[in-house]
Design an enzyme around this catalytic site. Structure first.
Site, PDB file in Angstrom:
ATOM      1  N   CYS A   1     -35.898 -22.514  22.824  1.00  0.00           N
ATOM      2  CA  CYS A   1     -36.370 -23.773  23.425  1.00  0.00           C
ATOM      3  C   CYS A   1     -36.248 -23.827  24.944  1.00  0.00           C
ATOM      4  O   CYS A   1     -36.511 -24.855  25.542  1.00  0.00           O
ATOM      5  CB  CYS A   1     -35.675 -24.953  22.789  1.00  0.00           C
ATOM      6  SG  CYS A   1     -33.918 -24.773  22.768  1.00  0.00           S
ATOM      7  N   GLN A   2     -35.887 -22.716  25.588  1.00  0.00           N
ATOM      8  CA  GLN A   2     -35.858 -22.767  27.063  1.00  0.00           C
ATOM      9  C   GLN A   2     -37.268 -22.623  27.616  1.00  0.00           C
ATOM     10  O   GLN A   2     -37.455 -22.438  28.800  1.00  0.00           O
ATOM     11  CB  GLN A   2     -35.014 -21.626  27.666  1.00  0.00           C
ATOM     12  CG  GLN A   2     -33.608 -21.585  27.213  1.00  0.00           C
ATOM     13  CD  GLN A   2     -33.460 -20.601  26.062  1.00  0.00           C
ATOM     14  OE1 GLN A   2     -34.274 -20.577  25.147  1.00  0.00           O
ATOM     15  NE2 GLN A   2     -32.414 -19.823  26.075  1.00  0.00           N
TER      16      GLN A   2
END
Ligand SMILES: C[S@@+](CC[C@H](N)C(=O)[O-])C[C@H]1O[C@@H](n2cnc3c(N)ncnc32)[C@H](O)[C@@H]1O
Length: 355
Positions: free
Chosen positions: A83-84
């Site tokens: 999710c970065q």
């Protein structure tokens, strides 16, 4: 006519999610990740698939996948990107490689045009960067002509003996709306740790050795499902702890943690999950990547990789290759195959209703 349903697994890891879809009836033809040890496990358990090591942030990787797909009709792309992939500022810097991770799914989908796309992520994705991440996903689905349904799934509701929440976005090409599977379990009949792993050898006198024989018959429906197709055990090696660790964990009751220890005991670990012992009559805590803070509900040791795999709903015939640290990492990173299975069945139902 070929009735096979082909799928691609992006950010495949060891392939927990795609294994579930395969059990539902899909055939995974490609697994892509940049982590070779995870791909080795993927390849071992997905004999029809090609496992290719690629960095999905690059345009060349997308082109390579397109080339591999060739003229094959792809029904489904599943993806569990880290999710970065979104910038904190909201102004996407095209030069920051991490920013392209989510978009790589859509870049590929724009060319391959699968009927279905599933994106899986941690629950926080819905609120990440003030909801910008979620909004961006929905916009991408819309741009490409997919109708997207989204839901936070709670693993115990689907018969998985582990507290784990995961967010799913399911896009259907065209106007059809995907309906998420209904829960099959509730608090009154969640599958417990005991029902999941009590048939696995205790390893009391065998720490550090690989034990491959089942020492008893399965004693629950869940154990029967997990042992289907397996005649020996893999990845069941017990960790040998120091006397100090054993003496501390002995004092933690089932379902307890560091807060249940007497004054002055186990003070080296104080954080939230420290000295957590599973409860035999409840689902386990969220399986991690091997932090050694979770302990067996009965034995004074951390769960083996196989015990964690069971709690993640990997059947015993799914083997993890490579060293123990890699096995724990792959298992902890995975989506429970049973979640993939229920989603896969629902997609096939929708597909059948249209053909
Ligand atoms: C949460 S795990 C996926 C788990 C998988 N869906 C499963 O069920 O087993 C995320 C994966 O993304 C991979 N990954 C992260 N960045 C990547 C990149 N730039 N290119 C390819 N793979 C990447 C990691 O190596 C990791 O295996």
């Amino acid at each position: 006519m070929n009735s096979k349903k082909y799928m691609i697994d992006l950010f495949s890891g060891c392939g927990g999610l795609s294994h579930g879809f395969e059990q539902a009836g899909f055939e995974c033809i490609l697994g892509i990740d940049y982590d070779q040890p995870a791909l080795d496990t993927f390849a071992h358990n997905h004999p029809h698939a090609q496992a290719i090591k690629l960095d999905l942030s690059s345009e060349e990787s997308i082109q390579r996948i397109v080339k591999e797909v060739g003229k094959k009709n792809i029904d489904l792309i599943v993806a569990g990107p880290p999710c970065q992939g979104f910038s904190l500022t909201g102004t996407r810097n095209e030069n920051d490689k991490r920013n392209t991770l989510f978009y790589s799914v859509f870049k590929l989908a724009a060319i391959v045009k699968p009927k279905y796309i599933i994106i899986e992520n941690v629950p926080g994705i819905a609120t990440l960067y003030q909801g910008k991440a979620r909004k961006a996903i929905l916009e991408e689905f819309d741009k490409l002509g997919y109708t997207c349904s989204e839901k936070l799934l709670y693993a115990p509701d689907y018969g998985i003996p582990q507290i784990r929440k995961r967010m799913f976005f399911v896009g259907v090409l065209g106007e059809d709306v995907f309906e998420f599977p209904s829960a099959t379990h509730d608090k009154s009949n969640y599958v417990t740790c005991e029902q999941a792993i009590s048939d696995l050898p205790s390893l009391k006198d065998d720490l550090g050795r690989e034990i491959t024989d089942y020492s008893c018959e399965p004693s629950s429906e869940y154990q029967k499902i997990m042992r289907d197709g397996a005649d020996r055990l893999y990845n069941h090696v017990g960790t040998s702890h120091t006397d100090l660790v054993v003496s501390v964990i002995k004092q933690v009751p089932e379902g307890g943690n560091h807060k249940d220890l007497p004054e002055g005991v186990g003070t080296s670990r104080k954080f939230n999950e420290a000295w957590t012992r599973y409860h035999s009559q409840k689902p386990s805590k969220t399986i991690d990547t091997g932090h050694r803070n979770h302990f067996h509900y009965r034995w004074h040791r951390v769960p083996t990789a196989r015990e964690n795999a069971r709690l993640q709903s990997f059947p015993d015939r799914f083997h993890f290759v490579g060293p123990k640290t890699q096995q724990y990492k792959q298992i902890g990173n995975a989506v429970p195959p049973m979640l993939g299975y229920v989603l896969g069945k629902k997609i096939l139902e929708l597909d059948a209703s249209n053909s």
